[in-house]
Scaffold this active site. Structure first.
Site, mmCIF file in Angstrom:
data_model
loop_
_atom_site.group_PDB
_atom_site.id
_atom_site.type_symbol
_atom_site.label_atom_id
_atom_site.label_comp_id
_atom_site.label_asym_id
_atom_site.label_seq_id
_atom_site.Cartn_x
_atom_site.Cartn_y
_atom_site.Cartn_z
ATOM 1 N N ALA A 165 59.219 79.776 -8.852
ATOM 2 C CA ALA A 165 60.234 80.651 -8.262
ATOM 3 C C ALA A 165 59.676 81.248 -6.983
ATOM 4 C CB ALA A 165 60.632 81.757 -9.239
ATOM 5 N N ASP A 321 65.024 97.497 -13.016
ATOM 6 C CA ASP A 321 65.762 96.340 -12.508
ATOM 7 C C ASP A 321 65.952 95.309 -13.624
ATOM 8 O OD1 ASP A 321 67.077 94.758 -10.666
ATOM 9 O OD2 ASP A 321 65.254 93.838 -9.888
#
Length: 588
Positions: A165, A321
């Site tokens: 990623a 988050d």
């Protein structure tokens, strides 16, 4: 940025794009072919200054046009205003992505500030994702060697050169330690610290500009907002701080065998490199894969809500988050949390103030709620709190008419954001992080179980917390409540002479001013002002017309045409003003 999950989280198309940008040292383009000037090791201060200020001035021009009725074709309406704000919000989000890591993170932080931006901006900025190109494997090797004094081959038995990623601050590679442990290595983007220094220096000048602006600077602490953003940004690029957060988070859940938190390998971690235990799982929003694994979706929805409520109400240390990319499910049905760069903390003092606020909401007491919000720092006291108090009373009367377990977090937060904008509300970052997290978890929960209700799961936790605080005792005994109110009345009565004396002293010193407005007088004054303006327009129209006629006779046709155009503009403005004066006449 989240650590890797299953293959469904990172599809083949994404992997091919990452491979193309990581293996080729010179490639700095997305699969779509877009290149970014900031995606390099060295940056031009002058170029960044031009890019950032161009964006700011363009945005300010758009905001100015929003208040100009002539800028709306076919007349102004609420639908056109909302559509324009939505288009501008999309443009801001895309421009933040073009401007790079600093602005991507800044946009994500601004998505929590509903007191600063309209709801359209909050919604669009909350969608801001780190879809940026990966950097090359050679640069990754260079950073690891600089931080540890050893090569990648010396530190790891295997190291996948293709990242799993890539995000604005760094990227994640799968690796294997010499001991045989499977890990993921999070490596910071090259030159990120230098880019932050350049961008934040420019942003400080922008914050000063907004602070001194006659309109946008009024009632806003832009320099304070800038300092808070700087603090959060510098903490997020300190991977050692993220590692400490992960350890604290893991210790808080050590008694919960249904929660899994990756372990930090400190021997292989530095301020720019973080090595974590490799814990693969199914992305929590991949409902089809969860269903195929035979896991109980309803149980997982309740587990997600319970895990977050434990963080918030029991530990006071929570994941700020928790989007679906940062939560996964193991094959055994355990919840896995990733990415601990942005965490929130609630102190015991803040918890007491929050409970006072909740108690005021339960009683639908607007006066008490206003006071508790001021103590909480969520509301800035102004000279006239009447409109704010009426807004709060309206919210209590209309949003609290359903039972607690039937409330929707997303609906409540949307209503709060709608009321907060352009009002003296100043939601602290902790509050907005919590509300956004609640809304996200509610959405994920409903995806797992259509009958899921976050408030229904939260109710027993809230009742338990209220029973453990001194404030909750007042809810369980009417006599205690009478005693509290009697003490409050006594305190107010004892302090009344002093308050009267202070008021008289301020009045004597001239610090206390009274302002009286007469509606009819204001209308007449506006009419007189409009008549004066109309006289100016008429004089200018006549002057331009006469001048154009003389120039035309003299043969200077181009100058005559320019003056004719100016005369037409002044005439049009004069006619619009006459219509406005006519409306005032009907009102008087």
């Amino acid at each position: 940025m989240s650590v890797p999950l299953d293959n469904s989280t990172y599809p083949k198309r994404h992997a091919e794009g990452v491979a193309a940008s990581s293996v080729g040292a010179t490639s700095r383009k997305l699969p779509g072919g877009k290149a970014y000037r900031w995606n390099r090791k060295n940056y031009s201060r002058q170029r960044r200054f031009v890019d950032i200020w161009t964006f700011v001035l363009t945005w300010l021009t758009w905001l100015w046009l929003n208040n100009q009725q002539w800028s709306y074709l076919g007349g102004v309406s609420d639908e056109k205003k909302n559509a324009r704000r939505r288009a501008q919000a999309i443009w801001v989000r895309e421009t933040f992505l073009d401007l790079g890591p600093t602005f991507i993170k800044l946009g994500q932080l601004f998505s929590t500030r509903a007191d600063l931006f309209p709801v359209e901006y909050v919604e669009e900025l909350s969608k801001l994702q780190d879809k940026v190109p990966a950097f090359s494997y050679e640069q990754c090797q260079e950073i690891i060697e600089q931080d540890f004094g050893k090569t990648v081959d010396q530190l790891f038995r295997n190291f996948d050169p293709i990242p799993l990623a890539a995000a604005s601050l760094g990227q994640v590679h799968k690796a294997q330690l010499r001991s045989g442990d499977e890990v993921v290595v999070k490596v910071q983007r090259p030159g990120l610290k230098k880019l932050f220094e350049i961008d934040l220096a420019i942003l400080k000048g922008i914050a000063r500009y907004f602070q001194n602006h006659p309109k946008w600077g009024r009632g806003r602490d832009w320099l304070g907002i800038y300092d808070e953003c700087c603090r959060i940004l510098w903490l997020e690029i300190d991977y050692l701080n993220e590692g400490r957060n992960a350890d604290t988070f893991r210790r808080n859940f050590r008694s919960c065998d249904w929660v899994k938190v990756p372990r930090v390998h400190w021997q292989y971690s530095s301020p720019r490199v973080l090595t974590l235990e490799y814990v693969p799982g199914i992305k929590i929003s991949n409902y089809e894969a969860i269903e195929a694994s035979g896991l109980d979706r309803r149980k997982l929805a309740n587990m997600g809500a319970e895990a977050y409520l434990r963080q918030l109400l029991n530990d006071g240390f929570f994941h700020a988050d928790p989007h679906p990319g940062n939560i996964a499910v193991s094959p055994e049905g355990k919840l896995i949390f990733y990415d601990f760069g942005m965490m929130g903390q609630i102190t015991s003092n803040l918890r007491e103030k929050l409970m006072e606020t909740l108690f005021s909401i339960a009683q639908k007491d607007a006066d008490r709620l206003v006071k508790s919000l001021i103590d909480l720092g969520a509301l800035t006291p102004t000279g006239d709190m009447g409109p704010v108090r009426r807004s709060i009373q309206y919210m209590l009367d209309n949003f609290m008419d359903k039972p607690f377990e039937e409330q929707s977090v997303a609906a409540i937060s949307d209503d709060l954001y709608e009321i907060a904008y352009d009002q003296p509300f100043r939601f602290p970052a902790t509050f907005t992080f919590v509300m956004r997290a609640f809304s996200t978890l509610e959405g994920v929960g409903k995806g797992l179980d259509p009958e899921f209700n976050f408030m229904e799961v939260a109710q027993p936790f809230a009742m338990q917390l209220m029973s453990e605080t001194n404030l909750s005792e007042t809810t369980n005994s009417i006599f205690n409540e009478f005693g509290r109110q009697a003490a409050q009345v006594s305190s107010t009565a004892l302090g009344l002479p002093r308050r009267i004396e202070d008021t008289l002293e301020r009045l004597d010193q001239g610090d206390l001013r009274m302002r009286v407005r007469a509606t009819e007088t204001d209308r007449i004054l506006r009419r007189v002002s409009n008549v004066q303006m109309g006289t100016n327009y008429a004089l200018l129209t006549g002057a331009f017309t006469v001048s154009a006629t003389l120039l035309f006779i003299d043969g200077q046709f181009r100058l005559a045409l320019v003056l004719v155009v100016l005369a037409v503009i002044m005439g049009f403005a004069f006619l619009r003003l006459l219509r406005r004066i006519d409306r005032f006449d009907r009102m008087l």
